[in-house]
Design a protein around this motif. Structure first.
Motif, short mmCIF file in Angstrom:
data_model
loop_
_atom_site.label_atom_id
_atom_site.label_comp_id
_atom_site.label_asym_id
_atom_site.label_seq_id
_atom_site.Cartn_x
_atom_site.Cartn_y
_atom_site.Cartn_z
N ALA A 194 -4.71 8.66 -12.37
CA ALA A 194 -5.27 7.43 -11.81
C ALA A 194 -6.17 6.73 -12.82
O ALA A 194 -6.16 5.50 -12.94
CB ALA A 194 -6.04 7.73 -10.53
N LYS A 195 -6.95 7.51 -13.56
CA LYS A 195 -7.84 6.92 -14.56
C LYS A 195 -7.04 6.23 -15.65
O LYS A 195 -7.42 5.16 -16.14
CB LYS A 195 -8.74 8.00 -15.15
N HIS A 196 -5.92 6.84 -16.04
CA HIS A 196 -5.11 6.22 -17.09
C HIS A 196 -4.44 4.95 -16.58
O HIS A 196 -4.37 3.95 -17.31
CB HIS A 196 -4.06 7.21 -17.60
N ILE A 203 -2.45 -1.57 -3.22
CA ILE A 203 -3.35 -0.44 -3.03
C ILE A 203 -2.53 0.82 -3.34
O ILE A 203 -1.50 1.06 -2.72
CB ILE A 203 -3.91 -0.37 -1.60
N ALA A 204 -2.99 1.59 -4.31
CA ALA A 204 -2.28 2.80 -4.72
C ALA A 204 -3.19 4.00 -4.51
O ALA A 204 -4.20 4.16 -5.21
CB ALA A 204 -1.85 2.70 -6.19
N GLU A 205 -2.84 4.82 -3.55
CA GLU A 205 -3.62 6.02 -3.22
C GLU A 205 -2.95 7.24 -3.86
O GLU A 205 -1.77 7.47 -3.69
CB GLU A 205 -3.68 6.18 -1.70
N SER A 206 -3.74 8.01 -4.60
CA SER A 206 -3.27 9.25 -5.23
C SER A 206 -2.01 9.05 -6.07
O SER A 206 -1.01 9.76 -5.89
CB SER A 206 -3.01 10.32 -4.15
N PRO A 207 -2.02 8.10 -7.00
CA PRO A 207 -0.82 7.87 -7.82
C PRO A 207 -0.66 8.92 -8.90
O PRO A 207 -1.59 9.67 -9.22
CB PRO A 207 -1.10 6.50 -8.44
N TYR A 208 0.53 8.97 -9.47
CA TYR A 208 0.78 9.81 -10.65
C TYR A 208 1.63 9.01 -11.62
O TYR A 208 2.20 7.98 -11.26
CB TYR A 208 1.46 11.12 -10.26
N ILE A 209 1.73 9.49 -12.86
CA ILE A 209 2.44 8.76 -13.89
C ILE A 209 3.88 9.23 -14.03
O ILE A 209 4.81 8.43 -14.02
CB ILE A 209 1.70 8.88 -15.24
N HIS A 210 4.08 10.53 -14.16
CA HIS A 210 5.41 11.10 -14.38
C HIS A 210 5.83 11.95 -13.19
O HIS A 210 5.01 12.67 -12.61
CB HIS A 210 5.43 11.92 -15.66
N ALA A 211 7.12 11.94 -12.86
CA ALA A 211 7.62 12.67 -11.69
C ALA A 211 7.44 14.18 -11.82
O ALA A 211 7.30 14.88 -10.82
CB ALA A 211 9.10 12.34 -11.48
N THR A 212 7.43 14.67 -13.04
CA THR A 212 7.29 16.11 -13.25
C THR A 212 5.96 16.63 -12.73
O THR A 212 5.87 17.76 -12.24
CB THR A 212 7.43 16.46 -14.75
N THR A 213 4.91 15.80 -12.81
CA THR A 213 3.56 16.27 -12.49
C THR A 213 3.41 16.74 -11.05
O THR A 213 3.04 17.90 -10.81
CB THR A 213 2.54 15.17 -12.81
N TYR A 273 0.85 -1.20 0.00
CA TYR A 273 0.00 0.00 0.00
C TYR A 273 0.89 1.25 0.00
O TYR A 273 1.63 1.48 0.94
CB TYR A 273 -0.90 -0.03 1.24
N GLY A 274 0.80 2.02 -1.07
CA GLY A 274 1.57 3.25 -1.15
C GLY A 274 0.70 4.42 -1.54
O GLY A 274 -0.33 4.25 -2.19
N TRP A 275 1.11 5.61 -1.12
CA TRP A 275 0.35 6.81 -1.51
C TRP A 275 1.28 7.84 -2.12
O TRP A 275 2.43 7.98 -1.76
CB TRP A 275 -0.43 7.39 -0.34
N SER A 276 0.75 8.55 -3.13
CA SER A 276 1.49 9.57 -3.86
C SER A 276 2.77 8.96 -4.44
O SER A 276 2.70 8.00 -5.19
CB SER A 276 1.76 10.77 -2.95
N MET A 277 3.95 9.47 -4.10
CA MET A 277 5.18 8.86 -4.60
C MET A 277 5.25 7.39 -4.23
O MET A 277 5.71 6.55 -5.01
CB MET A 277 6.39 9.60 -4.03
N GLY A 278 4.76 7.05 -3.03
CA GLY A 278 4.78 5.68 -2.57
C GLY A 278 3.89 4.76 -3.38
O GLY A 278 4.13 3.54 -3.46
N ALA A 279 2.86 5.32 -4.03
CA ALA A 279 1.98 4.50 -4.87
C ALA A 279 2.75 3.95 -6.06
O ALA A 279 2.62 2.78 -6.42
CB ALA A 279 0.78 5.33 -5.34
N GLY A 280 3.56 4.80 -6.68
CA GLY A 280 4.37 4.34 -7.82
C GLY A 280 5.42 3.35 -7.39
O GLY A 280 5.71 2.38 -8.11
#
Length: 300
Positions: free
Chosen positions: A256-258, A180-190, A154-161
């Protein structure tokens, strides 16, 4: 040389020097996040370890070496001996202290909860790795523990990736059953752009070069080859639960949708009107997230 040309030359040199300093400062700031330690929690009057929760939990402190750094972790006794263990991975600028908001809602679904301070965070040494290599630190930690058992990451934000990367690369070695991925993002720049912008600081000319520099320093290149979290999720072989606030100003819901659309077995729970840091502080948001996690674990 005409005086005006000399002046323009000096101004150009000054502008270039200012840009270089701004890029270096941006990179340094991203690699040196705020430290959330026990002293930080004590100063704010919040729980600083699992024994200080409203329902105290027994725990053991672990300090271990990984990638030339000393990392700090907790091994916490859960309330359900028959359940899997849960490994918690915090986001940028957080620590195990941030896990304490989530642990009361997970304890009944875990035989054991493990959380660590990532490099450059909390009580751990080093600098932030920005999600580039922490999956190897998790491998070191779990490999050092006795009696391996089924594990939920289970990770959140940076931890989700980081959770996605770890589950993909070490699924069989550590008997990983779900993510479990809470508030993930795809690219570090975002998230970097959004965090800096929310602080009222510039990003237009300094952020991309700073991110490229960090990529070079961390050994994955200026384009952060292999980092994109949607591509990692595409190869995930375990169930994935995505939890995301619809009003997240740091990590957009579209990411997250992607990720949801690329992962083979994924469920996306949208927490209406929730932001990035209030899912576990707003009672209504907390109830939705807690129920989603409970249903996900029960249906694994």
């Amino acid at each position: 040389m005409p005086p005006i040309l000399g002046l323009l030359q000096l101004l150009t040199i000054g502008a270039i020097g200012f840009w270089i300093i701004t890029v270096l400062h941006t990179a340094w700031s991203l690699l040196h996040p705020p430290k959330r330690t026990y002293a930080w929690a004590l100063h704010r009057g919040v729980a600083g370890d699992p024994s200080e929760l409203d329902t105290p939990l027994d725990y053991e402190t672990i300090n271990f070496k990984s990638n030339n750094q000393t990392l700090h972790a907790w091994k916490i006794t859960g309330l359900n001996p028959a359940a899997p263990r849960i490994l918690l991975i915090h986001g940028w600028g957080s620590s195990s202290i941030g896990a304490l908001k989530r642990i009361p809602h997970l304890a009944n679904h875990a035989s054991q909860i493990i959380t660590l301070d990532l490099p450059g965070h909390g009580e751990s040494t080093g600098t932030s790795q920005m999600g580039t290599s922490e999956h190897t630190d998790l491998n070191t930690l779990l490999s050092s523990l006795e009696n391996p058992s089924p594990t939920i990451i289970y990770g959140w934000s940076m931890g989700a990736g980081i959770a996605l990367r770890f589950a993909r690369d070490y699924k069989d070695q550590h008997n990983i059953e779900a993510v479990i991925a809470e508030s993930p993002y795809i690219h570090a720049t975002t998230p970097a752009k959004n965090v800096i912008r929310l602080r009222g600081l510039p990003t237009k000319l300094n952020l991309k070069p700073a991110i490229a520099l960090i990529g070079i320093l961390k050994g994955i290149g200026p384009k952060w080859k292999g980092f994109a979290r949607d591509q990692i999720a595409k190869d995930l072989q375990v169930p994935l639960l995505l939890i995301h606030g619809t009003q997240d100003p740091v990590c957009p819901l579209t990411d997250a949708k992607h990720i949801h659309s690329t992962a083979p077995t994924a469920t996306l729970i949208e927490i209406q009107n929730a932001g990035h840091n209030n899912i576990w502080t707003n009672p209504d948001f907390t109830k939705q997230a807690s129920t989603a996690i409970q249903n996900f674990i029960n249906n694994m």
